[in-house]
Design a protein around this motif. Structure first.
Motif, PDB file in Angstrom:
ATOM      1  N   ALA A  13       8.042 -22.630   2.042  1.00 33.38           N
ATOM      2  CA  ALA A  13       8.644 -22.104   0.823  1.00 33.38           C
ATOM      3  C   ALA A  13       7.578 -21.938  -0.255  1.00 33.38           C
ATOM      4  CB  ALA A  13       9.735 -23.037   0.341  1.00 33.38           C
ATOM      5  N   GLN A  14       7.498 -20.743  -0.839  1.00 35.06           N
ATOM      6  CA  GLN A  14       6.563 -20.482  -1.929  1.00 35.06           C
ATOM      7  C   GLN A  14       7.283 -19.888  -3.120  1.00 35.06           C
ATOM      8  OE1 GLN A  14       3.496 -18.112   0.117  1.00 35.06           O
ATOM      9  NE2 GLN A  14       2.142 -19.856  -0.107  1.00 35.06           N
ATOM     10  N   GLY A  15       8.573 -20.043  -3.169  1.00 34.60           N
ATOM     11  CA  GLY A  15       9.340 -19.464  -4.255  1.00 34.60           C
ATOM     12  C   GLY A  15       9.777 -18.055  -3.923  1.00 34.60           C
ATOM     13  N   ALA A  16      10.847 -17.622  -4.571  1.00 34.54           N
ATOM     14  CA  ALA A  16      11.354 -16.280  -4.333  1.00 34.54           C
ATOM     15  C   ALA A  16      10.384 -15.238  -4.870  1.00 34.54           C
ATOM     16  CB  ALA A  16      12.716 -16.122  -5.004  1.00 34.54           C
ATOM     17  N   PRO A  17      10.237 -14.104  -4.176  1.00 33.83           N
ATOM     18  CA  PRO A  17       9.343 -13.055  -4.681  1.00 33.83           C
ATOM     19  C   PRO A  17       9.842 -12.494  -6.004  1.00 33.83           C
ATOM     20  CG  PRO A  17      10.628 -12.257  -2.818  1.00 33.83           C
ATOM     21  CD  PRO A  17      10.866 -13.737  -2.900  1.00 33.83           C
ATOM     22  N   ILE A  18       8.891 -12.113  -6.841  1.00 31.62           N
ATOM     23  CA  ILE A  18       9.178 -11.555  -8.154  1.00 31.62           C
ATOM     24  C   ILE A  18       9.093 -10.030  -8.054  1.00 31.62           C
ATOM     25  CG2 ILE A  18       8.438 -11.564 -10.581  1.00 31.62           C
ATOM     26  CD1 ILE A  18       6.880 -14.157  -9.916  1.00 31.62           C
ATOM     27  N   PRO A  19       9.957  -9.274  -8.742  1.00 36.75           N
ATOM     28  CA  PRO A  19       9.790  -7.814  -8.765  1.00 36.75           C
ATOM     29  C   PRO A  19       8.382  -7.431  -9.231  1.00 36.75           C
ATOM     30  CG  PRO A  19      11.904  -8.424  -9.700  1.00 36.75           C
ATOM     31  CD  PRO A  19      11.157  -9.708  -9.475  1.00 36.75           C
ATOM     32  N   VAL A  20       7.843  -6.391  -8.612  1.00 35.51           N
ATOM     33  CA  VAL A  20       6.452  -5.995  -8.845  1.00 35.51           C
ATOM     34  C   VAL A  20       6.393  -4.645  -9.545  1.00 35.51           C
ATOM     35  CG1 VAL A  20       4.302  -5.297  -7.687  1.00 35.51           C
ATOM     36  CG2 VAL A  20       5.568  -7.313  -6.897  1.00 35.51           C
ATOM     37  N   LEU A  21       5.500  -4.531 -10.520  1.00 33.45           N
ATOM     38  CA  LEU A  21       5.182  -3.241 -11.111  1.00 33.45           C
ATOM     39  C   LEU A  21       3.817  -2.813 -10.599  1.00 33.45           C
ATOM     40  CD1 LEU A  21       2.965  -3.852 -13.623  1.00 33.45           C
ATOM     41  CD2 LEU A  21       5.038  -4.689 -14.708  1.00 33.45           C
ATOM     42  N   ALA A  32       1.268  -6.041 -10.101  1.00 31.81           N
ATOM     43  CA  ALA A  32       1.459  -7.307 -10.807  1.00 31.81           C
ATOM     44  C   ALA A  32       2.938  -7.632 -10.893  1.00 31.81           C
ATOM     45  CB  ALA A  32       0.870  -7.225 -12.214  1.00 31.81           C
ATOM     46  N   PRO A  33       3.260  -8.925 -10.995  1.00 32.62           N
ATOM     47  CA  PRO A  33       4.667  -9.288 -11.178  1.00 32.62           C
ATOM     48  C   PRO A  33       5.206  -8.733 -12.490  1.00 32.62           C
ATOM     49  CG  PRO A  33       3.247 -11.196 -11.488  1.00 32.62           C
ATOM     50  CD  PRO A  33       2.378 -10.097 -10.959  1.00 32.62           C
ATOM     51  N   ALA A  34       6.457  -8.333 -12.486  1.00 33.81           N
ATOM     52  CA  ALA A  34       7.057  -7.731 -13.685  1.00 33.81           C
ATOM     53  C   ALA A  34       7.270  -8.750 -14.790  1.00 33.81           C
ATOM     54  CB  ALA A  34       8.374  -7.068 -13.322  1.00 33.81           C
ATOM     55  N   ALA A  35       7.253 -10.039 -14.456  1.00 33.72           N
ATOM     56  CA  ALA A  35       7.459 -11.085 -15.452  1.00 33.72           C
ATOM     57  C   ALA A  35       6.370 -12.138 -15.322  1.00 33.72           C
ATOM     58  CB  ALA A  35       8.838 -11.730 -15.276  1.00 33.72           C
ATOM     59  N   GLY A  36       6.212 -12.935 -16.375  1.00 35.80           N
ATOM     60  CA  GLY A  36       5.248 -14.024 -16.348  1.00 35.80           C
ATOM     61  C   GLY A  36       4.001 -13.717 -17.146  1.00 35.80           C
ATOM     62  N   ARG A  37       3.324 -14.760 -17.590  1.00 34.58           N
ATOM     63  CA  ARG A  37       2.098 -14.633 -18.364  1.00 34.58           C
ATOM     64  C   ARG A  37       0.985 -15.430 -17.683  1.00 34.58           C
ATOM     65  NH1 ARG A  37       2.719 -12.309 -23.085  1.00 34.58           N
ATOM     66  NH2 ARG A  37       0.732 -13.140 -23.836  1.00 34.58           N
ATOM     67  N   ASP A  38      -0.220 -15.296 -18.217  1.00 36.98           N
ATOM     68  CA  ASP A  38      -1.384 -16.011 -17.678  1.00 36.98           C
ATOM     69  C   ASP A  38      -1.530 -15.787 -16.177  1.00 36.98           C
ATOM     70  OD1 ASP A  38      -1.910 -17.084 -20.241  1.00 36.98           O
ATOM     71  OD2 ASP A  38      -0.457 -18.685 -19.901  1.00 36.98           O
ATOM     72  N   GLY A  91       3.026 -13.886  -8.010  1.00 36.72           N
ATOM     73  CA  GLY A  91       2.411 -14.354  -9.240  1.00 36.72           C
ATOM     74  C   GLY A  91       1.012 -13.915  -9.555  1.00 36.72           C
ATOM     75  N   PHE A  92       0.389 -13.045  -8.727  1.00 36.40           N
ATOM     76  CA  PHE A  92      -0.980 -12.598  -8.979  1.00 36.40           C
ATOM     77  C   PHE A  92      -0.995 -11.152  -9.475  1.00 36.40           C
ATOM     78  CE2 PHE A  92      -1.451 -15.953  -5.840  1.00 36.40           C
ATOM     79  CZ  PHE A  92      -2.592 -16.629  -6.239  1.00 36.40           C
ATOM     80  N   ALA A  93      -1.969 -10.836 -10.302  1.00 40.43           N
ATOM     81  CA  ALA A  93      -2.278  -9.449 -10.614  1.00 40.43           C
ATOM     82  C   ALA A  93      -3.376  -8.999  -9.652  1.00 40.43           C
ATOM     83  CB  ALA A  93      -2.749  -9.309 -12.054  1.00 40.43           C
ATOM     84  N   VAL A  94      -3.127  -7.924  -8.917  1.00 42.60           N
ATOM     85  CA  VAL A  94      -4.035  -7.476  -7.862  1.00 42.60           C
ATOM     86  C   VAL A  94      -4.589  -6.106  -8.231  1.00 42.60           C
ATOM     87  CG1 VAL A  94      -4.309  -7.049  -5.397  1.00 42.60           C
ATOM     88  CG2 VAL A  94      -2.612  -8.723  -6.194  1.00 42.60           C
ATOM     89  N   LEU A 144      -0.730 -18.535   3.729  1.00 38.95           N
ATOM     90  CA  LEU A 144      -1.872 -19.430   3.552  1.00 38.95           C
ATOM     91  C   LEU A 144      -2.852 -18.928   2.494  1.00 38.95           C
ATOM     92  CD1 LEU A 144      -0.658 -20.783   6.081  1.00 38.95           C
ATOM     93  CD2 LEU A 144      -3.007 -21.313   6.751  1.00 38.95           C
ATOM     94  N   THR A 145      -3.074 -17.611   2.428  1.00 38.34           N
ATOM     95  CA  THR A 145      -3.981 -17.119   1.394  1.00 38.34           C
ATOM     96  C   THR A 145      -3.401 -17.345   0.003  1.00 38.34           C
ATOM     97  OG1 THR A 145      -3.070 -14.874   1.630  1.00 38.34           O
ATOM     98  CG2 THR A 145      -5.077 -15.395   2.873  1.00 38.34           C
ATOM     99  N   THR A 146      -2.086 -17.198  -0.119  1.00 33.93           N
ATOM    100  CA  THR A 146      -1.448 -17.447  -1.415  1.00 33.93           C
ATOM    101  C   THR A 146      -1.602 -18.904  -1.818  1.00 33.93           C
ATOM    102  OG1 THR A 146       0.155 -15.664  -1.059  1.00 33.93           O
ATOM    103  CG2 THR A 146       0.726 -17.335  -2.686  1.00 33.93           C
ATOM    104  N   ALA A 147      -1.320 -19.810  -0.891  1.00 31.58           N
ATOM    105  CA  ALA A 147      -1.452 -21.235  -1.195  1.00 31.58           C
ATOM    106  C   ALA A 147      -2.888 -21.589  -1.528  1.00 31.58           C
ATOM    107  CB  ALA A 147      -0.957 -22.066  -0.010  1.00 31.58           C
ATOM    108  N   TYR A 148      -3.839 -21.017  -0.760  1.00 32.38           N
ATOM    109  CA  TYR A 148      -5.247 -21.328  -1.006  1.00 32.38           C
ATOM    110  C   TYR A 148      -5.677 -20.871  -2.394  1.00 32.38           C
ATOM    111  CZ  TYR A 148     -10.271 -21.468  -0.795  1.00 32.38           C
ATOM    112  OH  TYR A 148     -11.581 -21.735  -1.103  1.00 32.38           O
ATOM    113  N   LEU A 149      -5.357 -19.637  -2.737  1.00 29.53           N
ATOM    114  CA  LEU A 149      -5.821 -19.097  -4.014  1.00 29.53           C
ATOM    115  C   LEU A 149      -5.157 -19.795  -5.192  1.00 29.53           C
ATOM    116  CD1 LEU A 149      -6.075 -15.303  -3.164  1.00 29.53           C
ATOM    117  CD2 LEU A 149      -7.954 -16.896  -3.608  1.00 29.53           C
ATOM    118  N   ARG A 150      -3.900 -20.138  -5.066  1.00 33.72           N
ATOM    119  CA  ARG A 150      -3.251 -20.870  -6.153  1.00 33.72           C
ATOM    120  C   ARG A 150      -3.980 -22.174  -6.438  1.00 33.72           C
ATOM    121  NH1 ARG A 150       3.214 -20.355  -4.702  1.00 33.72           N
ATOM    122  NH2 ARG A 150       3.610 -18.374  -5.773  1.00 33.72           N
TER     123      ARG A 150
END
Length: 314
Positions: A12-20, A42-48, A76-79, A278-284
Motif C-alpha cells: 500500500a502506497q496510498g491512493a493515486p492522486i489525479p495528475v495534471l 504532477a499531482p493536481a493537489a499538494g505542495r512541496d 506525489g512527485f513532479a516529473v 519500489l522506485t517510489t518507496a526508494y525515492l520518497r
C-alpha cells in the motif's frame, strides 16, 4: 550487504492522486541548435512536491515511459521529461555536427531543466509555487540511465584513460538507474568501442545515493559480458547504493516504456508494478530522511513463495 526477497504482492502506497500534465513546455537552450521540449506531470493537489527529472532511452522522447512518470506523479512527485536530441521525433541526421556529443547534450538537458524550474512551474496551470527544489532526483532508462548517472557523479573516461570531467550536480540528492550500461573498454563489443566511445563510464566518483535496477536476462549487444554488465553502477561505485535485480527481466524491464511497445521483449505487468512500487518507496525515503517507506517496503518483502527479484544494499 543485506538482501530481501521481492514478492509480487502490491504494498500500500496510498491512493493515486489525479495528475495534471502539460506538453510541450519549451525551455530556452542557446547553443543546442533548438530549444528543449519537456513534458511535465504532477499531482493536481499538494505542495512541496519532490522533483524527478527523467532521461529517456535512445530514440525515445518525453512521450514515453508513462508507466513510470504517470505513476510517480500520481503518488506525489513532479516529473519532468526532456526530449533529447537523439529522439526519433527530431530526426537528427547522423552527419549532424552535434551527433558525436549527444551524450553531453543529454547531460546538459537535465541540468537545463533544473536551471529553469521557474519556467516549468509557470508553464503548467496550477503548479506555480508547489515544487520543492531541495528534493530533486534524476532517473533514466538505458542510455538515459547513463545520462542520469553523470549528475550523480559518474564520469566518462577520456581518450587518454583519465576519469573525465566531473558533471555532477549538487542539486540532485538521489537517483534511479534502470538498465544502465556498465563499464566500457574491453567489456564492449568491437562495434560499440568504435562507434560509441562515450560508453565508457567511471563509477568510482558516483557518491550520490541511487537505486540501480537490472534484469538478470538483459543481454546487451553492446557488451561482451552477460546481464551482470548492468549491475556495474552498483558494484563499481562507492557505498550508499541499492540494487534491484529482476528475475527474468530483459532490457525493457517488463514494459516500463509503455504498453504494447514492440521493443519490450519481456512484457510483464507484475514486474512493472514492482518497479513502480519500489522506485517510489526508494525515492520518497532518499529525499526525506524521516520517511521509512523504503525500509518498510524491504521488510515486507522478506518472505515470498514466488519472488520476482531481490534487493541488495551496501
Amino acid at each position: 550487504m543485506s538482501r530481501s526477497v521481492i514478492a509480487p504482492a502490491h504494498a500500500a502506497q496510498g491512493a493515486p492522486i489525479p495528475v495534471l500534465s502539460a506538453r510541450p513546455v519549451v525551455l530556452p537552450a542557446p547553443g543546442r541548435g533548438e530549444d528543449l521540449q519537456v513534458r511535465v506531470s504532477a499531482p493536481a493537489a499538494g505542495r512541496d512536491l519532490p522533483i524527478i527529472v527523467f532521461s529517456h532511452g535512445f530514440g525515445w522522447s518525453m512521450d514515453g515511459y508513462d508507466p513510470l512518470a504517470g505513476f510517480w506523479a500520481a503518488h506525489g512527485f513532479a516529473v519532468v521529461q526532456p526530449t533529447h536530441l537523439d529522439s526519433r521525433t527530431l530526426n537528427l541526421p547522423p552527419d549532424d555536427p552535434r551527433t558525436p556529443l549527444i551524450w553531453r547534450f543529454r547531460v546538459e538537458d537535465l541540468k537545463r531543466v533544473l536551471d529553469h524550474l521557474d519556467l516549468v512551474e509557470a508553464a503548467v496551470p496550477g503548479l506555480s509555487g508547489r515544487l520543492d527544489r531541495s528534493r530533486v532526483a534524476v532517473a533514466g532508462h538505458s542510455w538515459g540511465a547513463q545520462t542520469a548517472s553523470m549528475l550523480l557523479g559518474a564520469r566518462i573516461v577520456d581518450p587518454e584513460g583519465g576519469p573525465g570531467q566531473d558533471l555532477s550536480d549538487p542539486r540532485v540528492k538521489a537517483g534511479v538507474l534502470l538498465a544502465a550500461p556498465g563499464r566500457g573498454g574491453a567489456d564492449l563489443t568491437p562495434f560499440a568501442a568504435e562507434h560509441m566511445p562515450f560508453m565508457n563510464p567511471d563509477f568510482s566518483h558516483m557518491t550520490t545515493p541511487a537505486l540501480v535496477v537490472a534484469g538478470d536476462r538483459d543481454q546487451s549487444h553492446l557488451s561482451v559480458r552477460g546481464p551482470d554488465w548492468f549491475t556495474d553502477p552498483y558494484t563499481l561505485s562507492p557505498g550508499g547504493k541499492s540494487l534491484l535485480t529482476l528475475f527474468g527481466a530483459e532490457h525493457g524491464l517488463g514494459g516500463i516504456v509503455g504498453r504494447d511497445v514492440t521493443e519490450t521483449t519481456d512484457e510483464n505487468p507484475e514486474r512493472v508494478a514492482l518497479i513502480q512500487r519500489l522506485t517510489t518507496a526508494y525515492l520518497r525515503s532518499a529525499l526525506d530522511p524521516e520517511d521509512s517507506g523504503w525500509t518498510a517496503a524491504r521488510a515486507a518483502l522478506l518472505e515470498s513463495a514466488d519472488p520476482l527479484g531481490r534487493v541488495d544494499s551496501d
